[in-house]
Motif scaffolding. Sequence first.
Motif, PDB file in Angstrom:
ATOM      1  N   ALA A 100       0.650  -1.192  -0.017  1.00 55.99           N
ATOM      2  CA  ALA A 100      -0.136   0.048  -0.229  1.00 55.99           C
ATOM      3  C   ALA A 100       0.956   1.218   0.028  1.00 55.99           C
ATOM      4  CB  ALA A 100      -0.966  -0.031   1.195  1.00 55.99           C
ATOM      5  N   VAL A 101       1.661   1.168   0.955  1.00 64.07           N
ATOM      6  CA  VAL A 101       2.814   2.416   0.983  1.00 64.07           C
ATOM      7  C   VAL A 101       3.587   2.585  -0.324  1.00 64.07           C
ATOM      8  CG1 VAL A 101       4.585   3.290   1.888  1.00 64.07           C
ATOM      9  CG2 VAL A 101       3.026   2.484   3.225  1.00 64.07           C
ATOM     10  N   LEU A 102       3.855   1.661  -0.918  1.00 70.87           N
ATOM     11  CA  LEU A 102       4.728   1.843  -2.264  1.00 70.87           C
ATOM     12  C   LEU A 102       3.536   2.139  -3.229  1.00 70.87           C
ATOM     13  CD1 LEU A 102       7.317   0.619  -3.692  1.00 70.87           C
ATOM     14  CD2 LEU A 102       6.339  -1.373  -4.164  1.00 70.87           C
ATOM     15  N   CYS A 103       2.473   1.684  -3.342  1.00 79.70           N
ATOM     16  CA  CYS A 103       1.476   2.308  -4.236  1.00 79.70           C
ATOM     17  C   CYS A 103       1.387   3.805  -4.220  1.00 79.70           C
ATOM     18  CB  CYS A 103       0.250   1.486  -4.221  1.00 79.70           C
ATOM     19  SG  CYS A 103      -1.063   2.426  -5.098  1.00 79.70           S
ATOM     20  N   ARG A 104       1.325   4.014  -2.948  1.00 80.31           N
ATOM     21  CA  ARG A 104       1.217   5.798  -2.739  1.00 80.31           C
ATOM     22  C   ARG A 104       2.226   6.336  -2.859  1.00 80.31           C
ATOM     23  NH1 ARG A 104       2.791   9.369   1.270  1.00 80.31           N
ATOM     24  NH2 ARG A 104       1.104  11.130   1.729  1.00 80.31           N
ATOM     25  N   ALA A 105       3.600   5.795  -2.912  1.00 82.15           N
ATOM     26  CA  ALA A 105       4.868   6.602  -3.127  1.00 82.15           C
ATOM     27  C   ALA A 105       5.210   6.868  -4.583  1.00 82.15           C
ATOM     28  CB  ALA A 105       5.922   5.792  -2.548  1.00 82.15           C
ATOM     29  N   LEU A 106       4.755   5.655  -5.307  1.00 79.78           N
ATOM     30  CA  LEU A 106       4.931   5.520  -6.973  1.00 79.78           C
ATOM     31  C   LEU A 106       4.218   6.108  -7.654  1.00 79.78           C
ATOM     32  CD1 LEU A 106       6.935   2.040  -7.066  1.00 79.78           C
ATOM     33  CD2 LEU A 106       7.964   4.343  -6.640  1.00 79.78           C
ATOM     34  N   ARG A 107       2.757   5.967  -7.263  1.00 79.04           N
ATOM     35  CA  ARG A 107       1.828   6.133  -7.822  1.00 79.04           C
ATOM     36  C   ARG A 107       0.643   7.353  -7.696  1.00 79.04           C
ATOM     37  NH1 ARG A 107       2.002   3.510 -13.383  1.00 79.04           N
ATOM     38  NH2 ARG A 107       3.648   2.108 -13.142  1.00 79.04           N
ATOM     39  N   LEU A 108       0.371   7.192  -6.386  1.00 79.78           N
ATOM     40  CA  LEU A 108      -0.736   7.990  -5.930  1.00 79.78           C
ATOM     41  C   LEU A 108      -0.452   8.560  -4.778  1.00 79.78           C
ATOM     42  CD1 LEU A 108      -3.807   5.297  -6.363  1.00 79.78           C
ATOM     43  CD2 LEU A 108      -3.215   7.255  -7.702  1.00 79.78           C
ATOM     44  N   PRO A 109       0.288   9.978  -4.806  1.00 75.40           N
ATOM     45  CA  PRO A 109       0.774  10.441  -3.545  1.00 75.40           C
ATOM     46  C   PRO A 109      -0.122  11.206  -2.735  1.00 75.40           C
ATOM     47  CG  PRO A 109       1.262  11.615  -5.554  1.00 75.40           C
ATOM     48  CD  PRO A 109       1.009  10.261  -6.146  1.00 75.40           C
ATOM     49  N   ALA A 110      -1.403  11.204  -3.357  1.00 72.73           N
ATOM     50  CA  ALA A 110      -2.615  11.974  -2.564  1.00 72.73           C
ATOM     51  C   ALA A 110      -3.412  11.115  -1.945  1.00 72.73           C
ATOM     52  CB  ALA A 110      -3.428  12.826  -3.681  1.00 72.73           C
ATOM     53  N   LEU A 111      -3.098   9.667  -1.997  1.00 72.90           N
ATOM     54  CA  LEU A 111      -3.748   8.851  -1.314  1.00 72.90           C
ATOM     55  C   LEU A 111      -3.631   8.631   0.195  1.00 72.90           C
ATOM     56  CD1 LEU A 111      -5.508   6.012  -1.620  1.00 72.90           C
ATOM     57  CD2 LEU A 111      -3.439   4.658  -1.633  1.00 72.90           C
ATOM     58  N   HIS A 112      -4.631   8.570   0.984  1.00 73.47           N
ATOM     59  CA  HIS A 112      -4.501   8.258   2.459  1.00 73.47           C
ATOM     60  C   HIS A 112      -4.571   6.899   2.758  1.00 73.47           C
ATOM     61  CE1 HIS A 112      -5.372  12.610   2.142  1.00 73.47           C
ATOM     62  NE2 HIS A 112      -5.197  12.760   3.365  1.00 73.47           N
ATOM     63  N   VAL A 113      -3.395   6.322   3.295  1.00 69.11           N
ATOM     64  CA  VAL A 113      -3.275   5.035   3.738  1.00 69.11           C
ATOM     65  C   VAL A 113      -3.763   4.928   5.130  1.00 69.11           C
ATOM     66  CG1 VAL A 113      -2.005   2.941   3.881  1.00 69.11           C
ATOM     67  CG2 VAL A 113      -1.722   4.445   2.090  1.00 69.11           C
ATOM     68  N   VAL A 114      -4.655   4.212   5.669  1.00 65.91           N
ATOM     69  CA  VAL A 114      -4.839   3.899   6.895  1.00 65.91           C
ATOM     70  C   VAL A 114      -4.782   2.330   7.356  1.00 65.91           C
ATOM     71  CG1 VAL A 114      -6.956   3.961   8.703  1.00 65.91           C
ATOM     72  CG2 VAL A 114      -6.681   5.740   7.090  1.00 65.91           C
ATOM     73  N   TYR A 115      -3.965   2.116   8.638  1.00 63.58           N
ATOM     74  CA  TYR A 115      -3.916   0.838   8.893  1.00 63.58           C
ATOM     75  C   TYR A 115      -4.776   0.590  10.045  1.00 63.58           C
ATOM     76  CZ  TYR A 115      -1.659  -3.286  10.925  1.00 63.58           C
ATOM     77  OH  TYR A 115      -1.408  -4.468  11.460  1.00 63.58           O
ATOM     78  N   GLN A 116      -5.462  -0.454   9.949  1.00 58.48           N
ATOM     79  CA  GLN A 116      -6.653  -1.115  10.830  1.00 58.48           C
ATOM     80  C   GLN A 116      -5.891  -2.471  11.539  1.00 58.48           C
ATOM     81  OE1 GLN A 116     -10.465  -3.445  10.263  1.00 58.48           O
ATOM     82  NE2 GLN A 116     -11.228  -1.334  10.558  1.00 58.48           N
ATOM     83  N   GLN A 117      -5.391  -1.923  12.617  1.00 53.32           N
ATOM     84  CA  GLN A 117      -4.534  -3.045  13.354  1.00 53.32           C
ATOM     85  C   GLN A 117      -5.377  -4.156  13.958  1.00 53.32           C
ATOM     86  OE1 GLN A 117      -2.429  -1.834  16.541  1.00 53.32           O
ATOM     87  NE2 GLN A 117      -1.182  -3.900  16.989  1.00 53.32           N
ATOM     88  N   HIS A 118      -5.145  -5.407  13.447  1.00 53.57           N
ATOM     89  CA  HIS A 118      -5.742  -6.666  14.050  1.00 53.57           C
ATOM     90  C   HIS A 118      -4.691  -7.607  14.796  1.00 53.57           C
ATOM     91  CE1 HIS A 118      -9.620  -6.495  11.974  1.00 53.57           C
ATOM     92  NE2 HIS A 118      -8.910  -5.509  11.045  1.00 53.57           N
ATOM     93  N   MET A 119      -3.303  -7.571  14.600  1.00 51.28           N
ATOM     94  CA  MET A 119      -2.413  -8.518  15.345  1.00 51.28           C
ATOM     95  C   MET A 119      -1.353  -7.491  16.157  1.00 51.28           C
ATOM     96  SD  MET A 119      -3.692 -11.149  14.184  1.00 51.28           S
ATOM     97  CE  MET A 119      -2.540 -12.294  14.693  1.00 51.28           C
ATOM     98  N   GLN A 120      -0.791  -8.157  17.038  1.00 49.39           N
ATOM     99  CA  GLN A 120       0.359  -7.518  17.766  1.00 49.39           C
ATOM    100  C   GLN A 120       1.422  -7.270  16.949  1.00 49.39           C
ATOM    101  OE1 GLN A 120       0.076 -10.637  21.008  1.00 49.39           O
ATOM    102  NE2 GLN A 120      -0.097  -9.349  22.460  1.00 49.39           N
TER     103      GLN A 120
END
Length: 391
Positions: free
Chosen positions: A112-132
């Motif tokens: 997801a972060v690679l996609c934002r960095a290379l292709r979609l700099p305006a994208l907001h990435v949110v992580y919904q944590q499920h694991m430790q």
Amino acid sequence: MNNAPASQIAPPAPPIVFPLSLLCLSASWGGLELNTVRFAGWMRERGWPVQLITLKGSPMAVRAEEQELPVAFLTNPLKAVDVPAAARLAALLRAFGTRVLIVTRNADLALAVLCRALRLPALHVVYQQHMQLGLAKRSFVHTLRYRALAAWLSPLPGLAREVLQKTRLPADRLHVVPLGIELEKFASSAPTQAEARQQLGLKLPNGAVLLGLIGRFDEAKGQLFVVESLAKLRLRHPQLHLLLVGEPTRNVGSAYRENVLHRVQELGLTGAVHVRDFTPHPEVAYRALDVSITASTNETYGMVTIEAMASRLPVVASAAGGTMELVDDGRTGLLFPPHNAAAFGRCVERLLTAPELALRLGQQAQAEALVAYSHHRQCELTEQILRGLGL
């Protein structure tokens, strides 16, 4: 004060919504995957355009299609450095008009972060944590990855503290958002205990007390520990029975489940241990129980514990992981050290000898679960964060 006629008062502005995509490239079917599909459905019901991006033919894809959720398919064979997959992900997000990408599996964050960095700099990435988190993640690569996130949603305060200790995530991007459950069906008084037992095909003797462990068969879930503990407890309390509900862990095989069933036979518990497959209606299983058991050695969150609490059951749970935050020992349940058979037995015996304690624990557990862990609350808290991103 507004004295304008009612006909001249403008109606309230509709809440701001924008297209969301959820990314989870998992071939498994456990709590994380189930929660991801459920969350997508809840947000759609609240008016958000939502698509799920997952593996073609995966259990998640099948369940999402059954619910008529928009689904897109993606693979990333090169994992964290999969530039072609990042480009394919960007194309899927553009086609849907995605403004925010919510990632629910840690293994997919790098893509997801690679996609934002290379292709979609305006994208907001949110992580919904499920694991430790496990080991500390304060390396240069992890720091860059986490600082690219618009928000990190942690389901429990203890997990949020762990994030601050083990990463360099900016504290203002960290939010506690408990994972939600549709608790109304668990809090319902129907079916009755007798009806639930009949639906499950349980024929128990008069005076039987039914313990239950609900969840997939997995060594970390503790079914074998509970079976062996039951054999000792029944020497003093022959009225005890046990219900196990679940299927083998997907992609792992059924060896552990078969080992548990073999041990049941060895211990002469065939008539006292009742095994049922996974059910899409777990509320029926909880309704059949007298006591719910959580025996996991390190449960991150414990959805089954919350379901049991909402069902007004006294919970006996191992003091490990997120369970220690869900269960307040002596108030909303009883805790025992993981794999400590003597302590587990004492907890069960307390409930057998003090039915008023069992009743009080169940009532207090249900009240707390309904306030803190409703899916409505998860959605509302998430919406507040999404609308605060400045889109």
